[in-house]
Design an enzyme around this catalytic site. Structure first.
Site, short mmCIF file in Angstrom:
data_model
loop_
_atom_site.label_atom_id
_atom_site.label_comp_id
_atom_site.label_asym_id
_atom_site.label_seq_id
_atom_site.Cartn_x
_atom_site.Cartn_y
_atom_site.Cartn_z
N TYR A 204 48.38 41.01 42.20
CA TYR A 204 49.73 40.70 42.66
C TYR A 204 49.88 41.25 44.08
O TYR A 204 49.49 42.40 44.35
CB TYR A 204 50.78 41.37 41.75
CG TYR A 204 52.17 41.31 42.34
CD1 TYR A 204 53.02 40.24 42.08
CD2 TYR A 204 52.63 42.31 43.21
CE1 TYR A 204 54.28 40.17 42.64
CE2 TYR A 204 53.89 42.25 43.78
CZ TYR A 204 54.71 41.18 43.50
OH TYR A 204 55.95 41.09 44.07
N GLU B 53 55.72 36.22 47.82
CA GLU B 53 54.90 36.74 46.72
C GLU B 53 53.72 35.85 46.41
O GLU B 53 53.84 34.62 46.49
CB GLU B 53 55.76 36.74 45.43
CG GLU B 53 56.21 38.08 44.98
CD GLU B 53 56.97 37.97 43.66
OE1 GLU B 53 57.70 38.91 43.36
OE2 GLU B 53 56.84 36.95 42.94
#
Ligand code: GDP
Ligand code: MN
Length: 381
Positions: free
Chosen positions: A101, A189
C-alpha cells in the site's frame, strides 16, 4: 471530486508510474475486443466510485474470450453498492507475489500532508489503520519543502520493505507525492502496489480525489467529472450552481447561506422532522434562482413540505418575496406546501408582499419549521 480508476491511472502513468496496459470498454463485444488487444490473462474491473469492488464481485480475472464474455455479461449493468456499472477497465493481469500500500493524504489532525507505506496492501487500509496502526509507516510533510528523499527512504524501511524493492517503492512514493501536490489532491493512493515475480512494482489500483475548491485550477481534471455518476438531483442542483446535499427525510429545506441552512436542518430535526436536503441558494434570490431551487426540491419524490428560510442582507426581503411569488406563480399547481420565513432587511415589507394563497408565512424560524414539520406529516399521512 473522485476520479475513476482508469482516469487516475492515466494521471499516474503520465507522471511516470508503472501501470498495466489497459483499455476501457462499455459493451460485451468491446470487452472481448479489448481483452484480445491487451492480451490474456486480463482483469475486468468495474469503473464505479466505490472501494472494495473485488470483494463485491466487480472484478474478474479471465483467461480467454469465453471467460471475458461471461465476465462482461455479469459485471456490465450490475449494481455495485448502489451504482450501476456501465464501463469496465480491461487490464493486463499482473502476476504478483506481494501487494503493498502506498498513499498520500491530508492529516487534518496534524495539519500536514502525510505519506504512507505498508506491506499490508490489497486489503481495506482503513481496517489496517484501525487494527494495527503500526503496520503503516507514516511521514508528515512540510508542504513548503515537499517530501524529502530521506523521508521516502525512511517510510519504506519503517514499513519493512528492503533490498532493490525499497528503492523502487521509495521512487513510487516520491512520484505519488508529486502527483498529489501538483493536482491539489485530497487523496492519492495505490492499493495494491503489486510486486511481480521479477521484482517489478505495478500500480494495480489507483485512487485520486481532487479538492473541489481547487478544481478550477485543473480544467483537464474537471472535464473528467462524469455527471451520469452523480445522484440525479445533485446533478440538477449542481447545474443551477447550488450547494446541495441530498438527505433521506421528507422536509425540503432552502435557505441563503450555509450556516442558516444548517441551523434550519438542526431545527427540523429538533421538532421531530427529517430533512430531505441541504440547499443553499447563495447570494441574491431573484425569481429565477428561487424557481430553480424549488425545481430541485420539488423534484425529490421524498419531499412532503418545504421550508424557505431567507435572511435579507444585500438581497432585500421584498425582492426575495417577489421572487418567491413569481416562482410559485409559474407553477400550474404547487406540488407541495411551502412555508416561508423572512428576516433581515425589509423583512416586514417582504412578508406583506408574499402571496398567502401560494405559501404559508411564519414570523419566526421556530414557527416556520414547526409548521413545515406538521405539514410534512399531514401530507405523508
Ligand atoms: P478494489 O477492490 O476496488 O480496491 O479493486 P483493486 O483493483 O484493488 O482489486 C482488488 C483485488 O483484486 C486486488 O488486491 C487483487 O487481489 C485482485 N486483482 C486486481 N487486479 C489484479 C490483477 O491484475 N491480477 C491479479 N492476479 N489480481 C488482481
Ligand atoms: Mn484497491
Amino acid at each position: 471530486m473522485r476520479l475513476h480508476e482508469y482516469q487516475a491511472k492515466q494521471v499516474f502513468a503520465d507522471a511516470g508510474l508503472p501501470t498495466p496496459a489497459a483499455e476501457l470498454a462499455d459493451s460485451v463485444e468491446g470487452v472481448v475486443a479489448a481483452a484480445e488487444s491487451v492480451g490474456y490473462p486480463v482483469a475486468v474491473k468495474a469503473q464505479v466510485h466505490v472501494g472494495g469492488r473485488g470483494k463485491a464481485g466487480g472484478i474478474e480475472l479471465v483467461d480467454d474470450g469465453q471467460e471475458a464474455r461471461e465476465a462482461a455479461e455479469s459485471i456490465l449493468g450490475m449494481d455495485l453498492k448502489g451504482y450501476t456499472v456501465d464501463r469496465v477497465l480491461v487490464e493486463a493481469a499482473v502476476d504478483f507475489v506481494d501487494e503493498l500500500y502506498v498513499g498520500v493524504t491530508m492529516d487534518r489532525g496534524a495539519g500536514k500532508p502525510v505519506a504512507m507505506v505498508s506491506t499490508k496492501g490489497g486489503v481495506n487500509i482503513e481496517e489496517v489503520a484501525a487494527e494495527e496502526p503500526e503496520a503503516i509507516a507514516r511521514e508528515h510533510v512540510d508542504p513548503a519543502f515537499g517530501l524529502h528523499p530521506y523521508q521516502t527512504r525512511r517510510a519504506v524501511y519503517d514499513a519493512g520493505v528492503d533490498g532493490d524493492l525499497a528503492r523502487d517503492v521509495a521512487s513510487v512514493l516520491s512520484t505519488l507525492y508529486d502527483i498529489w501536490e501538483a493536482n491539489d489532491a485530497s487523496d492519492a493512493e495505490i492499493n495494491p502496489l503489486m510486486v511481480t515475480g521479477d521484482g517489478e512494482v505495478v500500480a494495480a489500483d489507483a485512487v485520486l480525489n481532487i479538492d473541489d475548491d481547487a478544481l478550477f485550477r485543473h480544467p483537464d481534471l474537471a472535464e473528467m467529472e462524469e455527471e451520469s455518476y452523480e445522484d440525479d438531483l445533485e446533478q440538477l442542483a449542481g447545474g443551477y450552481g447550488f450547494d446541495y446535499v441530498r438527505l433521506d427525510g421528507n422536509v425540503g429545506i432552502i435557505g441563503n447561506g450555509a450556516g442558516l441552512v444548517m441551523t434550519t436542518l438542526d431545527l427540523v430535526d429538533h421538532y421531530g422532522g427529517a430533512p430531505a436536503n441541504f440547499l443553499d441558494v447563495g447570494g441574491g434570490a431573484k425569481a429565477e434562482r428561487v424557481a430553480n431551487a424549488l425545481d430541485v426540491v420539488f423534484s425529490d419524490d421524498n419531499v412532503d413540505a418545504v421550508v424557505f428560510n431567507i435572511f435579507g442582507g444585500i438581497t432585500r426581503g421584498d425582492e426575495v418575496a417577489k421572487g418567491i411569488n413569481e416562482a410559485l406563480e409559474s407553477f400550474d399547481e404547487i406540488p407541495k406546501p411551502v412555508v416561508v420565513r423572512l428576516a433581515g432587511t425589509n423583512a416586514e415589507e417582504g412578508m406583506e408582499i408574499l402571496n398567502t394563497d401560494l405559501v404559508h408565512v411564519e414570523g419566526t424560524l421556530e414557527d416556520a419549521v414547526k409548521r413545515t414539520v406538521e405539514l410534512a406529516k399531514e401530507v405523508a399521512a
